[in-house]
Design a protein around this motif. Structure first.
Motif, PDB file in Angstrom:
ATOM      1  N   MET A 206       0.830  -1.210   0.000  1.00  0.00           N
ATOM      2  CA  MET A 206       0.000   0.000   0.000  1.00  0.00           C
ATOM      3  C   MET A 206       0.861   1.255   0.000  1.00  0.00           C
ATOM      4  SD  MET A 206      -3.210  -0.659   2.468  1.00  0.00           S
ATOM      5  CE  MET A 206      -2.278  -0.978   3.923  1.00  0.00           C
ATOM      6  N   LEU A 218       1.272  10.534   5.694  1.00  0.00           N
ATOM      7  CA  LEU A 218       0.615   9.371   6.297  1.00  0.00           C
ATOM      8  C   LEU A 218       1.246   9.055   7.656  1.00  0.00           C
ATOM      9  CD1 LEU A 218      -1.375   6.902   5.511  1.00  0.00           C
ATOM     10  CD2 LEU A 218       0.741   5.677   5.145  1.00  0.00           C
ATOM     11  N   LEU A 246      -4.677  13.962   2.372  1.00  0.00           N
ATOM     12  CA  LEU A 246      -5.018  12.783   3.174  1.00  0.00           C
ATOM     13  C   LEU A 246      -6.129  11.985   2.500  1.00  0.00           C
ATOM     14  CD1 LEU A 246      -4.869  14.084   6.847  1.00  0.00           C
ATOM     15  CD2 LEU A 246      -3.641  12.130   5.929  1.00  0.00           C
ATOM     16  N   THR A 247      -7.119  12.691   1.981  1.00  0.00           N
ATOM     17  CA  THR A 247      -8.211  12.017   1.276  1.00  0.00           C
ATOM     18  C   THR A 247      -7.639  11.217   0.113  1.00  0.00           C
ATOM     19  OG1 THR A 247      -9.677  13.825   1.847  1.00  0.00           O
ATOM     20  CG2 THR A 247     -10.408  12.389   0.076  1.00  0.00           C
ATOM     21  N   LEU A 250      -5.567   8.093   1.323  1.00  0.00           N
ATOM     22  CA  LEU A 250      -6.394   6.964   1.771  1.00  0.00           C
ATOM     23  C   LEU A 250      -7.076   6.294   0.586  1.00  0.00           C
ATOM     24  CD1 LEU A 250      -7.837   8.461   5.069  1.00  0.00           C
ATOM     25  CD2 LEU A 250      -5.988   6.827   4.782  1.00  0.00           C
ATOM     26  N   MET A 253      -4.522   4.144  -1.140  1.00  0.00           N
ATOM     27  CA  MET A 253      -4.204   2.947  -0.361  1.00  0.00           C
ATOM     28  C   MET A 253      -5.337   1.934  -0.442  1.00  0.00           C
ATOM     29  SD  MET A 253      -2.065   4.475   2.831  1.00  0.00           S
ATOM     30  CE  MET A 253      -1.243   2.963   3.260  1.00  0.00           C
ATOM     31  N   ARG A 254      -6.562   2.434  -0.426  1.00  0.00           N
ATOM     32  CA  ARG A 254      -7.699   1.525  -0.567  1.00  0.00           C
ATOM     33  C   ARG A 254      -7.658   0.830  -1.923  1.00  0.00           C
ATOM     34  NH1 ARG A 254     -11.831   5.510   1.046  1.00  0.00           N
ATOM     35  NH2 ARG A 254     -11.582   5.553   3.282  1.00  0.00           N
TER      36      ARG A 254
END
Lengths: 259, 137
Positions: A206, A218, A246-247, A250, A253-254
């Motif tokens: 990730m 992160l 940050l949005t 994430l 990473m998802r």
């Protein structure tokens, strides 16, 4: 010969200026639409020239031309003869403004109403300013009061601010001293607490999809527990920008996790 | 607002898009509680993670229920989702990346699986972790 040519050119320009003035006077007096049409026709060259200047920025020339004509029409409708400035002097910034607005609008992945896009920039400024004044993060109500808009509208702007397609920070910050930063190296002893040792491979995969700056953010937010404002100060960017990053982090990473 | 918890309930189809609707409701209620922007941003992340977890094991036609409870200085969000037909049981969130994120942005987190449903309950306090105000982090 050259002098004759210059004189002729000057005469042509004078005649053209007089014609423009005459057309505007008639347009204002009679609202005769044919005057407007003739004025548009007389300034096609100006729009083409300006559209060409912006044509190597990834948008089709034809689209820029159309947007430029919208600018020209606006300029014709708003031009005030009494101001004493030449029409082309007045129209040029209006046409360029229209083209630039078009580029600005196109940089949003999801169509966000112009009202919200403008508000988004105002909101970022308001947050920075209030944070300085109050020495803490402002509340939504404080932001709303400062901007003179409702609480609901502020929430709407906050929500829409995350739909924009922002240019990566890394390009603009190539002097980042932490280029070689690796999240895994920084996890150290604490990772036991989070059961990360068992998931090292997954986490590594990730984190691998993030660039060094994203890895750093992160780490600061979720491992060091720094607030967005603290990260913003550390990186010299706005809190709103940290929030957007940050949005994106994430989301990336998802996606890497295949969730 | 009374000292007793007041609640708002939302039901939405288990699709990623509806996280946005939940976020807007959460933002407004958070504003009513006078949460600062930092805490509101934490709630954005928390709602996204919880919603994403719910949607990942629900079928698209399933309904996810969100209950937002507010009382002075505190917000509780409970996301209840069915485990869709043909979908796998949700993985153990206790060791997942989602858990790590949720732990970092919430003050309390509870995850329960029972009767074919998954329930995530998270809470955020005005004077809790992540508060940007007066050194309360």
């Amino acid at each position: 010969m050259a002098q004759e040519h210059d004189e002729e050119a000057q005469r042509q320009r004078r005649l053209r200026r007089e014609r423009v003035r005459e057309l505007f006077e008639r347009l204002r007096a009679t609202q005769d639409i044919s005057c407007r049409d003739e004025l548009i026709a007389m300034h096609i060259g100006l729009v083409e020239y300006l559209a060409r200047r912006f044509s190597n920025r990834g948008e089709p020339y034809e689209d820029l031309l159309q947007v430029g004509f919208v600018g020209l029409i606006k300029a014709i409708d708003r031009y005030d003869l009494e101001r004493g400035v030449e029409f082309t002097t007045y129209a040029t910034p209006t046409i360029i403004g229209e083209i630039k607005r078009y580029f600005r609008d196109r940089s949003w992945t999801i169509r966000v109403p112009r009202r919200l896009q403008t508000r988004d920039a105002q909101l970022s400024q308001a947050v920075e300013l209030l944070a300085q004044q109050l020495k803490r993060t402002p509340t939504i109500q404080e932001i709303a009061d400062y901007m003179g808009i409702s609480e609901e509208e502020t929430v709407e702007v906050l929500e829409s601010s995350h739909t924009a397609n922002y240019i990566s920070l890394d390009g603009a910050n190539s002097d980042d001293a932490d280029k070689g930063f690796s999240l895994l190296e920084q996890l150290g002893e604490e990772d036991r607490e989070f059961f990360l040792s068992e998931h090292r491979a997954a986490i590594s995969q990730m984190v691998g999809c993030l660039d060094p700056r994203e890895q750093r953010i992160l780490f600061m937010r979720f491992f060091q527990g720094m607030t967005q404002m603290e990260i913003a100060r550390e990186l010299g960017i706005s809190q709103m920008h940290v929030s957007r990053l940050l949005t994106r982090i994430l989301l990336k990473m998802r996606e890497a996790l295949g969730e | 607002m009374s000292a007793e918890e007041e609640t708002v309930r939302l039901k939405a189809t288990a699709l990623p898009f509806y996280a946005q609707v939940v976020r807007v409701a959460v933002f407004l209620l958070a504003s009513r509680l006078d949460f600062d922007l930092e805490q509101v941003e934490d709630l954005r992340i928390a709602v996204d993670e919880a919603w994403n977890h719910a949607v990942s094991h629900s079928a698209p036609q399933d309904e996810v229920e969100v209950e937002i409870g507010v009382k002075p200085g505190a917000m509780r969000i409970t996301v209840t989702s069915p485990i869709g037909k043909g979908k796998e049981e949700p993985g153990d969130i206790s060791q997942s990346f989602s858990r790590l994120i949720l732990d970092a942005v919430c003050d309390d987190l509870r995850v329960e699986h029972e009767g074919g449903r998954c329930r995530i309950t998270l809470s955020k306090l005005k004077e809790g972790r992540g508060s940007g105000g007066a050194g309360t982090r």
